[in-house]
Write a protein that holds these residues in place. Sequence first.
Motif, PDB file in Angstrom:
ATOM      1  N   ILE A 232      15.503   0.883  -7.330  1.00 58.51           N
ATOM      2  CA  ILE A 232      14.352   1.718  -6.903  1.00 58.51           C
ATOM      3  C   ILE A 232      13.268   1.681  -7.831  1.00 58.51           C
ATOM      4  O   ILE A 232      13.160   1.839  -9.003  1.00 58.51           O
ATOM      5  CB  ILE A 232      14.608   3.003  -6.554  1.00 58.51           C
ATOM      6  CG1 ILE A 232      15.958   3.207  -5.438  1.00 58.51           C
ATOM      7  CG2 ILE A 232      13.372   3.664  -5.725  1.00 58.51           C
ATOM      8  CD1 ILE A 232      15.553   2.584  -4.362  1.00 58.51           C
ATOM      9  N   GLN A 233      11.851   1.143  -7.468  1.00 54.68           N
ATOM     10  CA  GLN A 233      10.678   0.999  -8.184  1.00 54.68           C
ATOM     11  C   GLN A 233       9.476   1.841  -7.525  1.00 54.68           C
ATOM     12  O   GLN A 233       9.387   1.374  -6.054  1.00 54.68           O
ATOM     13  CB  GLN A 233      10.497  -0.446  -8.407  1.00 54.68           C
ATOM     14  CG  GLN A 233       9.420  -0.569  -9.298  1.00 54.68           C
ATOM     15  CD  GLN A 233       9.151  -2.315  -9.384  1.00 54.68           C
ATOM     16  OE1 GLN A 233       8.695  -2.753  -8.487  1.00 54.68           O
ATOM     17  NE2 GLN A 233       9.669  -2.930 -10.575  1.00 54.68           N
ATOM     18  N   LEU A 234       8.762   2.712  -8.171  1.00 54.19           N
ATOM     19  CA  LEU A 234       7.716   3.151  -7.678  1.00 54.19           C
ATOM     20  C   LEU A 234       6.607   1.970  -7.633  1.00 54.19           C
ATOM     21  O   LEU A 234       6.331   1.277  -8.120  1.00 54.19           O
ATOM     22  CB  LEU A 234       7.178   4.264  -8.360  1.00 54.19           C
ATOM     23  CG  LEU A 234       7.933   5.395  -8.453  1.00 54.19           C
ATOM     24  CD1 LEU A 234       7.496   6.530  -9.448  1.00 54.19           C
ATOM     25  CD2 LEU A 234       8.357   6.049  -7.181  1.00 54.19           C
ATOM     26  N   VAL A 235       5.806   2.388  -6.349  1.00 57.48           N
ATOM     27  CA  VAL A 235       4.807   1.149  -6.091  1.00 57.48           C
ATOM     28  C   VAL A 235       3.571   2.176  -6.781  1.00 57.48           C
ATOM     29  O   VAL A 235       3.072   2.833  -6.324  1.00 57.48           O
ATOM     30  CB  VAL A 235       4.445   1.052  -4.623  1.00 57.48           C
ATOM     31  CG1 VAL A 235       3.262   0.089  -4.515  1.00 57.48           C
ATOM     32  CG2 VAL A 235       5.775   0.331  -4.059  1.00 57.48           C
ATOM     33  N   ARG A 236       3.134   1.502  -7.916  1.00 55.40           N
ATOM     34  CA  ARG A 236       2.098   2.387  -8.569  1.00 55.40           C
ATOM     35  C   ARG A 236       0.935   2.386  -7.898  1.00 55.40           C
ATOM     36  O   ARG A 236       0.452   1.170  -7.456  1.00 55.40           O
ATOM     37  CB  ARG A 236       1.861   1.830 -10.014  1.00 55.40           C
ATOM     38  CG  ARG A 236       3.139   1.374 -10.808  1.00 55.40           C
ATOM     39  CD  ARG A 236       3.899   2.873 -10.933  1.00 55.40           C
ATOM     40  NE  ARG A 236       5.235   2.553 -11.707  1.00 55.40           N
ATOM     41  CZ  ARG A 236       6.220   3.365 -12.099  1.00 55.40           C
ATOM     42  NH1 ARG A 236       5.757   4.621 -11.823  1.00 55.40           N
ATOM     43  NH2 ARG A 236       7.433   3.031 -12.651  1.00 55.40           N
ATOM     44  N   GLY A 237       0.083   3.369  -8.047  1.00 57.86           N
ATOM     45  CA  GLY A 237      -1.172   3.346  -7.110  1.00 57.86           C
ATOM     46  C   GLY A 237      -1.308   3.382  -5.828  1.00 57.86           C
ATOM     47  O   GLY A 237      -2.238   3.347  -5.067  1.00 57.86           O
ATOM     48  N   SER A 238      -0.148   3.749  -5.061  1.00 56.87           N
ATOM     49  CA  SER A 238      -0.015   3.692  -3.789  1.00 56.87           C
ATOM     50  C   SER A 238      -0.593   5.006  -2.983  1.00 56.87           C
ATOM     51  O   SER A 238       0.190   5.990  -3.917  1.00 56.87           O
ATOM     52  CB  SER A 238       1.386   3.313  -2.823  1.00 56.87           C
ATOM     53  OG  SER A 238       2.512   4.063  -3.726  1.00 56.87           O
ATOM     54  N   ASP A 239      -0.874   5.369  -2.026  1.00 56.44           N
ATOM     55  CA  ASP A 239      -1.190   6.503  -1.616  1.00 56.44           C
ATOM     56  C   ASP A 239      -1.223   6.617  -0.136  1.00 56.44           C
ATOM     57  O   ASP A 239      -2.125   5.860   0.523  1.00 56.44           O
ATOM     58  CB  ASP A 239      -2.625   7.029  -2.146  1.00 56.44           C
ATOM     59  CG  ASP A 239      -3.090   8.552  -1.754  1.00 56.44           C
ATOM     60  OD1 ASP A 239      -2.090   9.314  -1.222  1.00 56.44           O
ATOM     61  OD2 ASP A 239      -4.268   8.720  -1.734  1.00 56.44           O
ATOM     62  N   PRO A 240      -0.224   7.290   0.336  1.00 58.63           N
ATOM     63  CA  PRO A 240       0.745   8.050  -0.076  1.00 58.63           C
ATOM     64  C   PRO A 240       1.725   7.268  -0.705  1.00 58.63           C
ATOM     65  O   PRO A 240       1.904   6.045  -0.643  1.00 58.63           O
ATOM     66  CB  PRO A 240       1.367   8.743   1.099  1.00 58.63           C
ATOM     67  CG  PRO A 240       1.220   7.793   2.453  1.00 58.63           C
ATOM     68  CD  PRO A 240      -0.546   7.229   2.132  1.00 58.63           C
ATOM     69  N   LEU A 241       2.498   7.752  -1.732  1.00 60.72           N
ATOM     70  CA  LEU A 241       3.281   7.236  -2.621  1.00 60.72           C
ATOM     71  C   LEU A 241       4.502   6.495  -1.705  1.00 60.72           C
ATOM     72  O   LEU A 241       4.869   6.859  -0.632  1.00 60.72           O
ATOM     73  CB  LEU A 241       3.927   8.177  -3.464  1.00 60.72           C
ATOM     74  CG  LEU A 241       5.100   7.665  -4.617  1.00 60.72           C
ATOM     75  CD1 LEU A 241       4.163   6.689  -5.795  1.00 60.72           C
ATOM     76  CD2 LEU A 241       5.764   8.580  -5.444  1.00 60.72           C
ATOM     77  N   GLN A 242       4.422   4.898  -2.279  1.00 61.00           N
ATOM     78  CA  GLN A 242       5.545   4.275  -1.758  1.00 61.00           C
ATOM     79  C   GLN A 242       6.395   3.894  -2.588  1.00 61.00           C
ATOM     80  O   GLN A 242       6.175   4.009  -4.079  1.00 61.00           O
ATOM     81  CB  GLN A 242       4.823   2.950  -1.065  1.00 61.00           C
ATOM     82  CG  GLN A 242       4.350   3.124   0.190  1.00 61.00           C
ATOM     83  CD  GLN A 242       3.511   1.734   0.624  1.00 61.00           C
ATOM     84  OE1 GLN A 242       2.947   1.074  -0.123  1.00 61.00           O
ATOM     85  NE2 GLN A 242       3.626   1.881   2.077  1.00 61.00           N
TER      86      GLN A 242
END
Length: 244
Positions: A201-211
Motif C-alpha cells: 500500500i502506497q499513499l498517493v501524495r498530494g491527492s485530495d481527497p486522499l488516495q
Amino acid sequence: MKQSPFRIALDRSKKTQADVVRLLGVNRQNVSRWYKGTVRFPREYADQVAQFLGTTADFLVFDRPLVGSFDPDEDLVQDPIDDAVADDAARRAARRKLRPGEVVERDVRGGLGPGGHATVVAVDGEIIDGVSSTWTLPQSYLHTELRAKEADVDIIPVDGDSMIPTLLPGDRVMIHRSSRAPSPDGVFAISDGIGISIKRIQLVRGSDPLQVRIISDNPLHTPDVIAASDLNVIGRVICKVTRM
C-alpha cells in the motif's frame, strides 16, 4: 498414536490419497503406507508433494516444523491442532489470554490475488476467524524485535502469485492488527469485502481527497488506485516465514 507428517499435511489440505496417487503415478498401497506411517515418506517425492499440499519437504520427510531452523534453541511451531484445541486457542486469543510467546495461525489463506477465506467460530457471541495452529515464538523476539504483543498479531498462510518475489505461495506472514495506518508505505493485509489479500500500500501524495495505490510486487499485475476512505486495512505485515 502420533500421526504421520504426510497424514497431517494431507488432512489439512483437504486433498485425498487418490489425489496423491494421480499426482505421482504411484501405487495406492504406497500412499496408504505413508499415510499410516508404516513407511517413511520418500525424499524423492517430497518437494512435489509438499508444494501440492502446502507444506514443506522437511516436514514430510523429517517431521520438522515449518520454521524449525529459525531458532534452534526454541520450539516455534507445533503440529496442526484438532478442532477442540483450535477453538480453545481462538477463545484465548479473543480474550487476550494467550501464553507468553504464543501466536495463533488463523484458518484463512491470504489471497495474493482474489482474496482468502476463513472458517469462523463464535467466541462470546462474536464471530471471528478460526485457528488452524499455534506458534510459540521467543517472547523477547516478539516483543522487542517485532514490537508486538501476542494478542495483537495473527499468522496466515499466503497463496497466489501477485506478490512474487516478495512472498511465495505457502509462505506465512505475521499481521500486526494494531498497526493499520498505511503510513509509512508497506505491505498490509486488506479486506475487499470478499476475502483477505496481501498487498503493498502506497499513499498517493498530494491527492485530495486522499488516495492510495494498491500494488502487487509481481510486475505482471497492474496496481489499483482507490480512495483512502474505501481502504479496509486488517493490519501491517511485520514478519514472513519462507522456505529457502
